[in-house]
Design a protein around this motif. Structure first.
Motif, short mmCIF file in Angstrom:
data_model
loop_
_atom_site.label_atom_id
_atom_site.label_comp_id
_atom_site.label_asym_id
_atom_site.label_seq_id
_atom_site.Cartn_x
_atom_site.Cartn_y
_atom_site.Cartn_z
N LEU A 1 -122.12 -130.81 -83.96
CA LEU A 1 -122.12 -131.23 -82.56
C LEU A 1 -120.66 -131.49 -82.25
CD1 LEU A 1 -123.51 -132.14 -79.92
CD2 LEU A 1 -123.60 -134.44 -80.89
N GLN A 2 -120.06 -130.66 -81.42
CA GLN A 2 -118.62 -130.74 -81.19
C GLN A 2 -118.31 -130.62 -79.70
OE1 GLN A 2 -116.40 -131.26 -83.62
NE2 GLN A 2 -117.83 -131.07 -85.33
N LEU A 3 -117.52 -131.57 -79.22
CA LEU A 3 -117.12 -131.59 -77.81
C LEU A 3 -115.60 -131.50 -77.71
CD1 LEU A 3 -120.02 -132.94 -77.81
CD2 LEU A 3 -119.20 -134.33 -75.90
N ARG B 1 -117.20 -138.93 -74.50
CA ARG B 1 -117.53 -140.25 -73.96
C ARG B 1 -117.98 -140.19 -72.51
NH1 ARG B 1 -116.29 -144.46 -77.66
NH2 ARG B 1 -117.65 -145.75 -76.39
N GLY C 1 -121.31 -139.09 -71.98
CA GLY C 1 -122.77 -138.97 -72.11
C GLY C 1 -123.26 -137.58 -72.50
N GLY D 1 -122.71 -135.69 -75.28
CA GLY D 1 -123.20 -135.58 -76.66
C GLY D 1 -124.63 -136.10 -76.74
N LYS D 2 -124.86 -137.22 -76.08
CA LYS D 2 -126.20 -137.82 -76.09
C LYS D 2 -127.20 -136.88 -75.42
CE LYS D 2 -128.21 -142.33 -75.14
NZ LYS D 2 -127.96 -143.65 -74.58
N ASN E 1 -116.03 -140.81 -90.37
CA ASN E 1 -116.07 -140.48 -88.95
C ASN E 1 -116.84 -141.59 -88.22
OD1 ASN E 1 -116.11 -139.27 -86.46
ND2 ASN E 1 -117.00 -137.33 -87.13
N ALA F 1 -126.14 -145.54 -80.94
CA ALA F 1 -126.54 -145.08 -79.60
C ALA F 1 -127.81 -144.24 -79.65
CB ALA F 1 -125.41 -144.29 -78.96
#
Ligand SMILES: CC(C)(COP(=O)(O)OP(=O)(O)OC[C@H]1O[C@@H](n2cnc3c(N)ncnc32)[C@H](O)[C@@H]1OP(=O)(O)O)[C@@H](O)C(=O)NCCC(=O)NCCS
Length: 221
Positions: free
Chosen positions: A124-126, A132, A134, A136-137, A163, A173
């Motif tokens: 999972l990469q942004l 930050r 929302g 990824g969630k 990490n 979260a």
């Protein structure tokens, strides 16, 4: 473990792996319009993706993760990693901005893990500019929905202990648990393990008392 039950698990994973677009079940999730982001979301098998998108995903992962590899003294193996990214069983959940530029992705597969049918989230990469907010969630929520829809028992993700941001993201979260097969649950590794396997059960939960027939099998090989 009875052969019939074992066959049923593999059949379920195989059937899920053949779905062309798992996101088609959830059309409302094809857009992310929050916190200053306006993104299109799509889900594709790797075979339907152009190679430049796979290359972008690979580079982003290397940029985001290389620091942690050096911290834990693990070798980043280009060949092995690229094989994972191009494996024909791979699905990509992708977020694109208004210019159709990808800004985030989740790489996953339907898989059998210690006898359980699961979604295994490899990455999972942004991009930094969309972190930050929302997103990824949101992408992990989609994965959980797909896992429920395809009757997988849990979503699994490996995370480096170093990490801490990602660790808190998943544990606090998203309320992922330390998986029963995470290295830290084995006395040989305990707290010295470099990474944890985190997981979150779906409504189908984890099967108990199954003999191991993972692919690959980590406990018997
Ligand atoms: C880790 C990552 C996937 C999280 O996605 P994100 O979109 O940035 O996170 P979200 O905005 O959805 O965060 C939801 C909540 O998780 C927690 N969280 C997320 N990132 C965090 C961080 N770096 N430190 C502490 N808590 C964090 C917070 O509680 C956050 O809520 P808040 O922003 O209201 O405080 C993303 O930041 C990323 O790609 N990081 C770099 C690559 C990486 O480490 N990937 C994970 C590999 S396992």
């Amino acid at each position: 473990m009875k052969q019939a039950a074992r066959d049923a698990v593999f059949a379920k994973v195989e059937a899920a792996s053949k779905i062309e677009d798992p996101l088609a079940f959830f059309p409302l999730f094809k857009k992310y319009d929050r916190n200053g982001l306006n993104l299109q979301i799509e889900c594709k098998r790797v075979l339907s993706l152009n190679s430049s998108t796979v290359d972008w995903a690979y580079e982003l992962t290397r940029d985001n993760m290389m620091y942690f590899y050096t911290q834990v003294d693990w070798v980043w193996n280009d060949k092995e990693k690229m094989e994972q990214f191009k494996d024909e069983r791979a699905f990509y959940l992708l977020a694109y901005d208004a210019n159709s530029t990808p800004v985030a992705f989740c790489l996953f597969r339907f898989s059998v893990d210690y006898g359980n049918e699961v979604i295994y989230c490899y990455e999972l990469q942004l991009e930094r500019q969309v972190q930050r907010k929302g997103l990824g969630k949101f992408l992990m929520q989609i994965l959980q929905l797909i896992a429920n829809r395809t009757e997988m028992r849990k979503v699994i993700v490996p995370v480096f202990r170093q990490n801490t941001g990602a660790y808190r993201f998943f544990r606090e979260a998203l309320q992922f648990d330390i998986d029963v097969y995470s290295p830290s649950t084995f006395s040989t590794y305990g707290n010295s393990s470099i990474h944890e396997i985190l997981s979150r059960q779906t409504k189908f939960g984890e099967a108990v008392g199954l003999a191991c027939y993972g692919d690959p099998c980590y406990c018997c090989d």
